[in-house]
Design a protein around this motif. Structure first.
Motif, PDB file in Angstrom:
ATOM      1  N   TYR A   1       0.898  -1.411   0.351  1.00 22.31           N
ATOM      2  CA  TYR A   1      -0.115  -0.155   0.062  1.00 22.31           C
ATOM      3  C   TYR A   1       1.238   1.775  -0.034  1.00 22.31           C
ATOM      4  CZ  TYR A   1      -4.133   3.245   1.172  1.00 22.31           C
ATOM      5  OH  TYR A   1      -5.133   3.783   0.958  1.00 22.31           O
ATOM      6  N   SER A   2       2.182   1.256   0.789  1.00 26.13           N
ATOM      7  CA  SER A   2       2.348   2.419   0.898  1.00 26.13           C
ATOM      8  C   SER A   2       3.376   2.724  -0.274  1.00 26.13           C
ATOM      9  CB  SER A   2       4.062   2.257   2.000  1.00 26.13           C
ATOM     10  OG  SER A   2       4.781   2.777   2.231  1.00 26.13           O
TER      11      SER A   2
ATOM     12  N   SER B   1       2.064   1.711  -3.429  1.00 31.31           N
ATOM     13  CA  SER B   1       1.897   2.196  -3.747  1.00 31.31           C
ATOM     14  C   SER B   1       1.401   3.264  -3.591  1.00 31.31           C
ATOM     15  CB  SER B   1       0.698   1.323  -4.358  1.00 31.31           C
ATOM     16  OG  SER B   1      -0.660   1.497  -5.081  1.00 31.31           O
ATOM     17  N   HIS B   2       1.440   3.880  -3.123  1.00 30.60           N
ATOM     18  CA  HIS B   2       0.922   5.462  -2.603  1.00 30.60           C
ATOM     19  C   HIS B   2       2.170   6.008  -3.384  1.00 30.60           C
ATOM     20  CE1 HIS B   2      -3.193   5.547  -2.107  1.00 30.60           C
ATOM     21  NE2 HIS B   2      -3.535   4.555  -1.587  1.00 30.60           N
TER      22      HIS B   2
END
Lengths: 874, 155
Positions: A654-655, A657-658
């Protein structure tokens, strides 16, 4: 030549009877010959009468025809030539009224037919016909047998002249009679014997009429045949010869007197065979009867001979033979009547009586002695045991059949031989002394060797155990020893087998720590096997009872076993328990005891069962239980750890990805801003560099995306459901075609390929493979892509094949690595994540992925979606 | 003529600068209010703190909302917004880096009107912003009761 007569009485009798039949045979044959002669005579008369009858009938017809002719000549229409048409009509009427007529006509003096009942298309002249000429000359009737010139049929033609008032002949009337019809009429009125032939022929031998088969014969001329020659020569008479048709017949013939001159003959023939048929069949019948009578007489003689002659003779012969062999009781058993045989039997029986009487006395004195000996011999011969007697010198004097069988010697090989023959050499001396010792002892019979087993020796040298009884008899001052021996090989063998089984049972019991026990329900005393005693740490010889047995159990186990024994004793309930016990030496053990009550009537009389030390098994079970518990705990821990790891991975993804993309956007965006805002200061090279910065940042973004994708494939939860791969492949290809309409490829997708798996992942899988195939065939002239499957060792192997760029097998192992590429980005774009994704998806389904290819000649990617039974890479 | 404003919620100053640049390049001259975290965005929308006493009728035509924000993140902002009687109809476009499935699902579930992933390629980003402007400021009819004036693109 001598007549050979049969040797036996029977055969001679039969021959006699048959001889008696011979005169009858001769008589029958003679009678038949006589009858034939009479028949022949009759036949000759009959045929002649028939011929005369035919001739008379012809005469009668001719006479009536004359009458008809005479009246016709008186008719004016016949007489006047000018009325010829009317004449023809009138004559036709006449013809119609007379079936026997074939034609009626009128002729001129020149011979021309003026008018006729049967019309003729051309002019017909009959002037040359002899009977016409004759009627003109004689002015009277004239006739002739001939073939009609107008009708073409055999006829009897008759003519009569027409004479005018001046006495001049001015013509003639003729009537042609149909010979076939005439014959038919005749045959209807006279009954002819079968096969009878009627023939009318002229003196030249031409057949004018014939019955039967007229068409086949009429018109033929046969002057040279014997029949024709005979008729022409004799004119009237009878003959016996072969006819025109070759059949032997009786013939009668005579001339037909129709007009002053004769020009025809009638011949009547009856076949000989028909005439003689009754005589021949009578002869055959008589001979058949004679044969039957002869057979019956012969048979009667054959069977009669046995009762009347053979039986008494053979009874006599049997009696004589028996007597000859010394059987004095032989008698004929025949009646002593007055016949020759009766007398013979009487004399013989008398003689036998006398002989027997003299022998009886002699026999009675011997009988007693014989009976005693026979009884002894019978016993010796029938005994199942070997019976051997030896004399004082230890030589064999008696050796019975059982001894023969046991020792393998024939009696005559042993009798008179020393006893040593029947003993193993090493025992001979001891045995000899033993027998001598026995000889001096007072007793007369005892077991030899006192239950010690002796050893015998067979003829083939084999030794075998025997059990023996020996007895001593003194006869004529000599001692005779008789031994009764029994081969106990089989018994020994059975004993040995039992011992071995017992040992096996004990060994197995020791190994399995299991044994058996039983105790009496009333006395409560029991027995147990060695192993059961050992489990209890007791001496196997110690006595045991129910109470002693119970002492080894305490607490819960004690309660259970007491209840089980109670149930078994009172309700015959079997039991099977696992119990804890303390042995006599204080060891703690686990045992399994199975009890089975045994009933007699309604009462339980004993309980028996097994007893097994299961301590080791119990320990093992406990260990397994402990291990299982540990394992479950460990699985729990691992699962929790895994979940944490997954969570971490997820938040990491997630991290990434962002946060990883944001700086890239900055790099790209500000590079672009630089290019736009400071274009004049940067120059081309500067702008080029910035372009590269942007390209690099964009590529990095792609890599990050692909990495995330790969991570997602690993992480995503799996679902299992049926997936139609063929349809999926079609939709992927359609999408490719849609996005790149300028490309085309020959795509073959096998229909009906199904799989069980995660639909989303399988789509990603196929998408990667087909996109690859599409991409790497981009430089082919005729791109080909194939998706199919085949079975290999029971596993379905799917494949995607293309004829694109392919690869070197050297690098096959690198293909499925993440970010591994075998081509430059310039050649084929991509990040190298596709096949890594494929492999992960395949692995998540429990399958395997591999590839085959040749550089420049295409590649095939195989995958399975379920575990394979045996790992043999294709 | 009063042009309706755009509320840009973005914590990264680079992204903020690039977004403003893209708007400018597309000639979108509507007022852009920038909030740098969730708290700031909520203060503006609920007229609190620094924004207390702001004109209630002047609500933005569209909110461009980043997800990963300091203090209160984008989804939380969205949730509070949708829970409010006055603000729940405001169009919200999530404009963020990721397209993680969970973000997409949560964004739409909480009532986002649109979800746009910021492309790394700035050229593409400019194009995306252009289409955004056309759609939300020109084509889209805002919900009633939130201001009177339609936005306009032009110079």
């Amino acid at each position: 030549m001598a007549i050979v007569l049969p040797a036996g009485l029977r055969g001679r009798l039969v021959a006699l009877v048959l001889l008696a039949v011979v005169p009858a045979f001769g008589l029958i044959v003679y009678n038949a010959v006589e009858q034939r002669t009479a028949v022949a005579l009759n036949a000759r008369n009959d045929t002649l009468a028939l011929a005369q009858l035919v001739a008379a009938e012809q005469g009668r017809i001719i006479a009536s025809t004359h009458q008809q002719l005479r009246s016709l000549t008186q008719l004016p229409i016949v007489r006047r030539p000018a009325w010829h048409e009317l004449c023809a009509q009138t004559l036709a009427q006449v013809l119609k009224q007379h079936a026997q007529y074939i034609n009626v006509g009128v002729i001129d003096p020149s011979g021309d037919v003026r008018c006729s009942a049967v019309p003729s298309n051309q002019r017909v002249n009959l002037g040359d016909r002899p009977y016409i000429r004759r009627t003109f000359e004689t002015r009277d009737f004239a006739s002739s047998y001939q073939i009609g010139r107008i009708t073409g049929k055999p006829t009897l033609s008759i003519a009569y002249p027409i004479i005018d008032d001046t006495g001049q002949v001015e013509g003639a009337v003729f009537i042609a009679l149909n010979l076939v019809v005439l014959f038919d009429d005749l045959i209807r009125t006279v009954s002819l014997p079968e096969g009878t032939t009627l023939t009318i022929l002229n003196s030249e031998g031409a057949i004018l009429a014939r019955h039967p088969d007229a068409p086949a014969w009429v018109g033929k001329s046969l002057p040279e045949t014997e029949l024709v020659r005979t008729i022409v020569a004799q004119r009237e008479g009878t003959a016996e010869l072969a006819g025109l048709d070759g059949v032997e017949k009786f013939y009668a013939f005579l001339p037909l007197r129709v007009v002053p001159d004769i020009n025809a003959y009638i011949s009547v023939g009856i076949p000989r065979e028909i005439m003689f048929a009754p005589v021949n069949s009578a002869l055959a019948r008589s001979l058949a009867w004679l044969a039957v009578i002869a057979t019956l007489a012969g048979a009667a003689a054959w069977f009669g001979a046995r009762t009347l002659v053979l039986r008494p003779v053979s009874a006599l012969m049997t009696a004589v033979t028996r007597l000859g062999r010394g059987d004095l009781s032989a008698r004929t058993g025949l009646a002593h009547d007055s016949g020759e045989l009766g007398q013979l039997a009487y004399r013989f029986d008398e003689m036998a009586d006398a002989l027997e009487g003299s022998q009886t006395l002699l026999y009675l004195t011997e009988a007693e002695r014989r009976i005693g000996a026979a009884r002894f011999e019978n016993i010796v011969n029938a005994a199942a045991d070997a019976i051997i007697s030896i004399d004082a010198g230890q030589r064999v004097v008696l050796f019975n059949p059982s001894a023969e069988q046991i020792f393998g010697y024939r009696a005559n090989e042993v009798l008179g031989q020393p006893l040593d023959l029947l003993l193993p050499v090493r025992f001979c001396e001891a045995h000899r002394r033993h027998v001598q010792g026995f000889g001096h002892a007072p007793e007369t019979g005892r077991h030899m060797g006192e239950r010690e087993e002796l050893t015998g020796r067979r003829k083939d040298g084999a030794e075998f155990p025997v059990e023996a009884t020996i007895s001593k008899v003194a006869a004529d001052g000599q001692s005779v020893y008789t031994a009764i021996l029994r081969d106990i090989t089989a018994r020994k063998r059975a004993e040995q087998a039992i011992r071995e089984k017992d040992r096996l049972l004990t060994t197995v019991g020791t190994m399995a720590k299991v044994g058996g026990w039983e105790f009496d329900a009333r006395t409560r005393k029991g027995i147990w096997t060695e192993e059961v005693a050992r489990i209890h740490d007791m001496d196997p010889k110690d006595e045991t009872t129910v109470e002693i047995g119970l002492r080894f159990f305490q607490g819960e186990s004690r309660k259970k076993i007491e209840a089980a024994i109670k149930g078994a004793m009172e309700n015959a309930r079997p039991y099977d328990l696992e119990l804890e016990m303390t042995t006599a030496k204080g060891n703690h053990k686990w045992v399994r005891t199975i009890g089975q009550p045994v009933k007699e009537g309604d009462a339980v009389v004993k309980i028996w069962g097994s007893f097994q030390d299961i301590t080791e098994r119990k320990h093992a079970e406990n260990q397994i239980r402990q291990l299982n518990m540990d394992l479950e705990e460990r699985v729990r821990q691992r699962t929790a750890e895994l979940e944490v790891a997954n969570k971490e991975l997820e938040s990491f993804s997630y991290s990434v990805s962002h946060d990883l993309r944001a700086p890239l956007r900055g790099i790209d965006g500000f590079s672009q801003a630089l290019m736009e805002d400071y274009a004049d200061k940067l120059g081309d090279q500067g702008k080029g560099y910035l372009q590269r910065v942007r390209a690099a940042s964009q590529r990095m973004a792609e890599l990050i995306d692909d990495m995330l994708k790969l991570a997602r494939v690993t992480r995503a939860p799996m679902q299992h459901e049926p997936v139609d791969l063929s349809t999926l492949a079609h939709s992927i290809v359609a999408e490719l075609q849609r996005t790149q309409p300028h490309r085309s490829a020959d795509v073959a997708i096998e229909p009906g390929l199904n799989a069980s798996g995660d639909p989303r992942l399988l789509r990603v899988l196929l998408d990667n493979l087909l996109v690859n195939a599409w991409k790497f065939t981009g430089k082919q002239l005729h791109p080909k892509i194939e998706f199919g499957a085949h079975h290999n060792n029971g596993t379905l192997v799917y494949f995607v094949r293309d004829n694109g760029a392919g690869f070197d097998m050297k690098y096959a192992h690198k293909l499925f690595g993440a970010f591994q590429r075998l081509h430059t980005i310039a050649e084929f774009p991509g990040t190298g994540i596709g096949l890594a994704t494929v492999q992960r998806i395949v692995h998540r389904h429990g399958g395997r992925a591999w590839a085959e290819g040749t550089e420049g000649h295409g590649a095939t990617f195989f995958f399975t979606l379920s575990p394979e039974p045996a790992q043999t890479p294709a | 003529m009063h042009r309706r404003s755009i509320l840009l919620v973005e914590d990264n100053p680079d992204d903020e600068a690039l977004a403003l640049r893209a708007l400018k390049q597309n000639n979108i001259i509507n007022e852009v209010i920038v909030a740098h975290d969730g708290v700031e965005a909520l203060d503006y929308l609920f007229r609190r703190g620094a924004h207390a006493g702001r004109d209630a009728s002047k609500q933005p035509a569209v909110i461009l909302l980043d997800l990963k924000l300091p203090k209160i993140d984008g989804l939380e902002v969205l949730k509070l917004l949708r829970a409010d009687e006055h603000l729940k109809l405001l169009p919200v476009v999530i404009l963020t880096s990721s397209k993680e499935e969970q973000d997409l699902i949560n964004g739409y579930r909480l009532g986002a009107n649109s979800y746009i992933r910021k492309p790394v390629d700035f050229t593409k980003f400019v194009e995306a912003v252009r289409q955004l402007g056309v759609y939300w400021l020109v084509l889209n009819e805002p919900p009633p009761g939130n201001g009177t004036q339609q936005g306009k693109i032009g110079n």
